[in-house]
Write a protein that holds these residues in place. Structure first.
Motif, PDB file in Angstrom:
ATOM      1  N   ILE A 339     -35.786 -33.073  16.580  1.00  0.00           N
ATOM      2  CA  ILE A 339     -36.809 -32.347  15.818  1.00  0.00           C
ATOM      3  C   ILE A 339     -36.767 -32.825  14.376  1.00  0.00           C
ATOM      4  O   ILE A 339     -35.692 -32.892  13.772  1.00  0.00           O
ATOM      5  CB  ILE A 339     -36.542 -30.827  15.887  1.00  0.00           C
ATOM      6  CG1 ILE A 339     -36.699 -30.346  17.329  1.00  0.00           C
ATOM      7  CG2 ILE A 339     -37.463 -30.064  14.942  1.00  0.00           C
ATOM      8  CD1 ILE A 339     -36.188 -28.928  17.569  1.00  0.00           C
ATOM      9  N   VAL A 340     -37.944 -33.159  13.844  1.00  0.00           N
ATOM     10  CA  VAL A 340     -38.017 -33.672  12.472  1.00  0.00           C
ATOM     11  C   VAL A 340     -38.997 -32.802  11.688  1.00  0.00           C
ATOM     12  O   VAL A 340     -40.154 -32.637  12.084  1.00  0.00           O
ATOM     13  CB  VAL A 340     -38.511 -35.141  12.463  1.00  0.00           C
ATOM     14  CG1 VAL A 340     -38.605 -35.665  11.031  1.00  0.00           C
ATOM     15  CG2 VAL A 340     -37.582 -36.029  13.283  1.00  0.00           C
ATOM     16  N   GLY A 341     -38.520 -32.229  10.594  1.00  0.00           N
ATOM     17  CA  GLY A 341     -39.406 -31.388   9.787  1.00  0.00           C
ATOM     18  C   GLY A 341     -39.112 -31.547   8.309  1.00  0.00           C
ATOM     19  O   GLY A 341     -38.015 -31.948   7.914  1.00  0.00           O
ATOM     20  N   ASN A 342     -40.102 -31.197   7.501  1.00  0.00           N
ATOM     21  CA  ASN A 342     -39.962 -31.275   6.044  1.00  0.00           C
ATOM     22  C   ASN A 342     -40.216 -29.893   5.458  1.00  0.00           C
ATOM     23  O   ASN A 342     -41.141 -29.198   5.878  1.00  0.00           O
ATOM     24  CB  ASN A 342     -40.995 -32.281   5.504  1.00  0.00           C
ATOM     25  CG  ASN A 342     -41.162 -32.154   4.001  1.00  0.00           C
ATOM     26  OD1 ASN A 342     -40.171 -32.084   3.264  1.00  0.00           O
ATOM     27  ND2 ASN A 342     -42.393 -32.113   3.541  1.00  0.00           N
ATOM     28  N   ILE A 343     -39.411 -29.533   4.460  1.00  0.00           N
ATOM     29  CA  ILE A 343     -39.649 -28.257   3.765  1.00  0.00           C
ATOM     30  C   ILE A 343     -39.910 -28.507   2.274  1.00  0.00           C
ATOM     31  O   ILE A 343     -40.161 -27.593   1.506  1.00  0.00           O
ATOM     32  CB  ILE A 343     -38.500 -27.259   4.043  1.00  0.00           C
ATOM     33  CG1 ILE A 343     -38.882 -25.821   3.680  1.00  0.00           C
ATOM     34  CG2 ILE A 343     -37.214 -27.668   3.339  1.00  0.00           C
ATOM     35  CD1 ILE A 343     -38.049 -24.762   4.351  1.00  0.00           C
ATOM     36  N   GLY A 344     -39.874 -29.777   1.853  1.00  0.00           N
ATOM     37  CA  GLY A 344     -40.225 -30.147   0.480  1.00  0.00           C
ATOM     38  C   GLY A 344     -41.737 -30.056   0.290  1.00  0.00           C
ATOM     39  O   GLY A 344     -42.496 -29.940   1.266  1.00  0.00           O
ATOM     40  N   HIS A 345     -42.198 -30.141  -0.952  1.00  0.00           N
ATOM     41  CA  HIS A 345     -43.602 -29.793  -1.207  1.00  0.00           C
ATOM     42  C   HIS A 345     -44.616 -30.749  -0.579  1.00  0.00           C
ATOM     43  O   HIS A 345     -45.638 -30.322  -0.062  1.00  0.00           O
ATOM     44  CB  HIS A 345     -43.866 -29.664  -2.706  1.00  0.00           C
ATOM     45  CG  HIS A 345     -45.200 -29.040  -2.988  1.00  0.00           C
ATOM     46  ND1 HIS A 345     -45.391 -27.680  -2.903  1.00  0.00           N
ATOM     47  CD2 HIS A 345     -46.407 -29.577  -3.266  1.00  0.00           C
ATOM     48  CE1 HIS A 345     -46.664 -27.416  -3.139  1.00  0.00           C
ATOM     49  NE2 HIS A 345     -47.298 -28.537  -3.370  1.00  0.00           N
ATOM     50  N   ILE A 382     -40.025 -34.851  17.890  1.00  0.00           N
ATOM     51  CA  ILE A 382     -40.991 -33.759  17.680  1.00  0.00           C
ATOM     52  C   ILE A 382     -41.128 -33.550  16.178  1.00  0.00           C
ATOM     53  O   ILE A 382     -40.144 -33.225  15.501  1.00  0.00           O
ATOM     54  CB  ILE A 382     -40.504 -32.470  18.367  1.00  0.00           C
ATOM     55  CG1 ILE A 382     -40.404 -32.729  19.874  1.00  0.00           C
ATOM     56  CG2 ILE A 382     -41.461 -31.312  18.087  1.00  0.00           C
ATOM     57  CD1 ILE A 382     -39.624 -31.694  20.627  1.00  0.00           C
ATOM     58  N   VAL A 383     -42.315 -33.797  15.665  1.00  0.00           N
ATOM     59  CA  VAL A 383     -42.541 -33.668  14.222  1.00  0.00           C
ATOM     60  C   VAL A 383     -43.331 -32.381  13.956  1.00  0.00           C
ATOM     61  O   VAL A 383     -44.357 -32.136  14.579  1.00  0.00           O
ATOM     62  CB  VAL A 383     -43.299 -34.893  13.664  1.00  0.00           C
ATOM     63  CG1 VAL A 383     -43.529 -34.740  12.158  1.00  0.00           C
ATOM     64  CG2 VAL A 383     -42.518 -36.176  13.942  1.00  0.00           C
ATOM     65  N   LEU A 384     -42.823 -31.588  13.021  1.00  0.00           N
ATOM     66  CA  LEU A 384     -43.439 -30.295  12.724  1.00  0.00           C
ATOM     67  C   LEU A 384     -44.436 -30.412  11.569  1.00  0.00           C
ATOM     68  O   LEU A 384     -44.179 -31.108  10.581  1.00  0.00           O
ATOM     69  CB  LEU A 384     -42.351 -29.269  12.377  1.00  0.00           C
ATOM     70  CG  LEU A 384     -41.215 -29.162  13.398  1.00  0.00           C
ATOM     71  CD1 LEU A 384     -40.269 -28.021  13.015  1.00  0.00           C
ATOM     72  CD2 LEU A 384     -41.745 -28.948  14.811  1.00  0.00           C
ATOM     73  N   SER A 385     -45.552 -29.726  11.707  1.00  0.00           N
ATOM     74  CA  SER A 385     -46.577 -29.615  10.654  1.00  0.00           C
ATOM     75  C   SER A 385     -46.986 -30.973  10.067  1.00  0.00           C
ATOM     76  O   SER A 385     -47.285 -31.078   8.865  1.00  0.00           O
ATOM     77  CB  SER A 385     -46.098 -28.691   9.524  1.00  0.00           C
ATOM     78  OG  SER A 385     -46.162 -27.363   9.954  1.00  0.00           O
ATOM     79  N   GLU A 386     -46.969 -31.981  10.912  1.00  0.00           N
ATOM     80  CA  GLU A 386     -47.397 -33.329  10.495  1.00  0.00           C
ATOM     81  C   GLU A 386     -46.694 -33.769   9.212  1.00  0.00           C
ATOM     82  O   GLU A 386     -47.260 -34.459   8.359  1.00  0.00           O
ATOM     83  CB  GLU A 386     -48.927 -33.372  10.347  1.00  0.00           C
ATOM     84  CG  GLU A 386     -49.590 -32.877  11.632  1.00  0.00           C
ATOM     85  CD  GLU A 386     -51.066 -33.193  11.758  1.00  0.00           C
ATOM     86  OE1 GLU A 386     -51.571 -33.999  10.987  1.00  0.00           O
ATOM     87  OE2 GLU A 386     -51.691 -32.614  12.667  1.00  0.00           O
ATOM     88  N   GLY A 387     -45.450 -33.324   9.062  1.00  0.00           N
ATOM     89  CA  GLY A 387     -44.659 -33.733   7.900  1.00  0.00           C
ATOM     90  C   GLY A 387     -44.893 -32.870   6.666  1.00  0.00           C
ATOM     91  O   GLY A 387     -44.308 -33.106   5.616  1.00  0.00           O
ATOM     92  N   LEU A 390     -42.903 -27.137   6.685  1.00  0.00           N
ATOM     93  CA  LEU A 390     -42.934 -26.512   8.004  1.00  0.00           C
ATOM     94  C   LEU A 390     -42.781 -25.001   7.950  1.00  0.00           C
ATOM     95  O   LEU A 390     -43.237 -24.296   8.841  1.00  0.00           O
ATOM     96  CB  LEU A 390     -41.840 -27.118   8.892  1.00  0.00           C
ATOM     97  CG  LEU A 390     -40.411 -26.626   8.648  1.00  0.00           C
ATOM     98  CD1 LEU A 390     -40.039 -25.524   9.617  1.00  0.00           C
ATOM     99  CD2 LEU A 390     -39.431 -27.758   8.777  1.00  0.00           C
ATOM    100  N   ASN A 391     -42.167 -24.488   6.900  1.00  0.00           N
ATOM    101  CA  ASN A 391     -41.995 -23.028   6.865  1.00  0.00           C
ATOM    102  C   ASN A 391     -43.339 -22.332   6.653  1.00  0.00           C
ATOM    103  O   ASN A 391     -43.516 -21.187   7.037  1.00  0.00           O
ATOM    104  CB  ASN A 391     -40.980 -22.608   5.787  1.00  0.00           C
ATOM    105  CG  ASN A 391     -41.388 -23.020   4.388  1.00  0.00           C
ATOM    106  OD1 ASN A 391     -42.031 -24.046   4.194  1.00  0.00           O
ATOM    107  ND2 ASN A 391     -41.019 -22.237   3.401  1.00  0.00           N
ATOM    108  N   LEU A 392     -44.280 -23.036   6.042  1.00  0.00           N
ATOM    109  CA  LEU A 392     -45.622 -22.465   5.867  1.00  0.00           C
ATOM    110  C   LEU A 392     -46.577 -22.952   6.942  1.00  0.00           C
ATOM    111  O   LEU A 392     -47.522 -22.259   7.296  1.00  0.00           O
ATOM    112  CB  LEU A 392     -46.158 -22.777   4.470  1.00  0.00           C
ATOM    113  CG  LEU A 392     -45.516 -21.846   3.424  1.00  0.00           C
ATOM    114  CD1 LEU A 392     -45.073 -22.591   2.201  1.00  0.00           C
ATOM    115  CD2 LEU A 392     -46.455 -20.718   3.063  1.00  0.00           C
TER     116      LEU A 392
END
Ligand code: NAI
Length: 477
Positions: A339-345, A382-387, A390-392
């Motif tokens: 699982i790959v996700g970003n939480i930076g802006h 699996i990429v979340l929120s297209e990079g 992801l928390n939003l």
């Protein structure tokens, strides 16, 4: 009353209003400011263009600003972060879906990039005025549009697109080209009327300091992010809550026993690492800063490079505010269904463009904001929120109580810049510590906190005032 707006569906307003009502109870800072300043109307005459995730919590912020006298237009600062019911409730206000009487909002979940920049342009377009006189920004997109507009108007033209320009930058250039054709002085006139901007996040603040350093900042700015009651709370305790909320809603994967890599151990990384550890994951940190790396090690985390764990870890979360942190080549080496996700802006922490460019990689939509990228060798990630954050994108962002701290700072910063504008030059400021302490104080009762009273004698001994501020500016918390 009729006004322009664009949201998903006004019939969601009632559901939004219920959530806003519950959120108000969890946002004592904002409600106390309504109480304190409601009669005084310090924001009367303010025309605030707001670009910040259009969530339930933001709805409470918007209605606080209007309760203090401001006129407001709002867009989200991310294509996936709007809660459509909150947007609908804000537009409807005290009216009905048939006769909305609230605030013009231009935001819906799942905007395209051209739609996103159209929305940003709408909050800068005030009927009968050159534009807003205040900006409330998160990530700096509204501020950027004004600055680029002024730059290109001075040059007399928008530059031609270059093959290295990102898809998003091309959209911005298109928006500005169309604007320049209609009115070659639009942003110049608008900027002249803007008294200042209050900026919410690390990445937006970074842009502001760059403008200030080159002498290009067009109006004063308050860095809300670096109020202690913002970055040491929202960035940390907020992400501690909303990171795993996003991963759970997106994938429902069990995190216990898995290896989770958090890239970046700043305020956001610290919250992410703690929450993943709380789920029983074995957390690994990557850092470039020796101080943060040492903090992570002493907090009990393994600190190593991405190279060391890219083939073995299960979950990867970027939290750096930097670019090119996980490349397409890295993802090609990951375990099946990592699982790959970003939480930076911004979405440039993960190389989404690299995935899209490679025609041998197939994209499968599992559900909105959750995509499987299948590589030619058969494995997928699996990429979340297209990079995007992801928390939003996959959840609803930070909970109300922590956002009450952030948004109390925003509200105080708006009042400060609007009512004492002559005190501020075209520089970036943080709020005085006494106001930071005030924001914290507004949240103590709700948690049953009993504060110890400093005696006059003790205050003299440590060299502070009995009423605060209690720490010198250089104190780091
Ligand atoms: P920060 O500056 O405190 O932390 C970022 C950390 O990343 C720093 O310690 C830095 O040394 C490290 N870093 C930079 N390049 C790196 C690399 N190549 N590899 C590993 N580490 C690297 O910033 P903060 O406040 O933690 O914010 C991070 C990002 O999250 C920003 O873009 C900010 O705007 C955003 N943010 C997102 C929120 C959300 O709700 N999703 C909430 C608050 C902030």
């Amino acid at each position: 009353m009729s006004f322009d707006y664009k949201v998903r569906d006004l019939s969601l307003a009632e559901a939004g209003r219920h959530q806003i009502r519950l959120a108000e109870h969890e946002m004592p800072g904002l409600m106390a400011l309504r109480e304190e300043f409601g009669a005084q109307q310090p924001l009367k005459g303010a025309r605030i263009a707001g670009s910040l995730h259009m969530t339930v919590q933001t709805a409470v912020l918007i209605e606080t600003l209007t309760a203090l006298g401001a006129d407001v237009r709002w867009a989200s600062c991310n294509i996936f972060s709007t809660q459509d019911e909150a947007a609908a409730a804000i537009v409807v206000g005290k009216g009905t879906p048939e006769d909305p009487q609230g605030v013009p909002v231009f935001a819906w979940k799942g905007e395209s990039l051209p739609e996103y920049w159209w929305c940003t342009e709408q909050i800068l377009s005030w009927p009968g005025q050159d534009g807003p006189n205040m900006i409330l920004d998160d990530g700096g997109d509204a501020t950027l549009l004004v600055h680029k507009g002024v730059e290109f108007e001075a040059a007399g033209a928008v530059p031609a697109t270059d093959e290295n320009d990102s898809a998003e930058y091309r959209v911005i250039l298109d928006v500005l080209r169309a604007s320049l054709e209609k009115d070659p002085q639009r942003f110049t006139k608008m900027a002249a009327g803007i008294l200042g901007v209050t900026e919410e996040t690390t990445t937006g603040v970074h842009r502001l300091y760059e403008f200030a350093q080159t002498g290009d900042l067009l109006f004063p700015a308050i860095n809300v992010n670096d109020s202690v009651t913002k970055s040491k709370f929202d960035n940390k305790y907020g992400t501690r809550h909303s990171l795993i909320d996003g991963i759970n809603r997106a994938t429902d994967t069990l995190m216990g026993g898995k290896v989770a890599v958090v890239l970046g151990y700043g305020d956001v990384g610290k919250g992410c690492a703690e929450s993943l550890r709380g789920q029983g994951a074995r957390v690994v940190i990557t850092e470039i800063d020796p101080i943060c790396a040492l903090q992570a090690a002493m907090d009990g985390f393994q600190v190593t490079t991405l190279e060391d764990v890219v083939e073995t870890a299960d979950i990867f979360i970027t939290a750096t505010g930097n670019k090119d942190i996980i490349t397409a080549a890295d993802m090609a080496r990951m375990k099946h269904q990592a699982i790959v996700g970003n939480i930076g802006h911004f979405d440039n922490e993960i190389d989404m463009a690299g995935l899209e460019r490679d025609t041998t990689i197939e994209k499968v939509e599992i559900k909105p904001q959750v995509h499987e990228w299948r590589f030619a060798d058969g494995h997928s990630v699996i990429v979340l929120s297209e990079g995007r954050l992801l928390n939003l994108g996959n959840a609803t962002g930070h909970p109300s109580f922590v956002m009450s701290n952030s948004f109390a700072n925003q509200t105080i910063a708006q009042i400060e810049l609007f009512t004492k504008n002559d005190d501020y030059a075209k520089q970036v400021y943080v709020l005085p510590k006494i106001l930071d302490e005030k924001v914290a104080r507004l949240h103590l009762d709700a948690l049953g906190v009993k504060l110890t009273q400093l005696s006059k004698d003790q205050a003299e001994y440590i060299g502070v005032d009995v009423a605060g501020p209690y720490k010198p500016e250089h104190y780091r918390y």
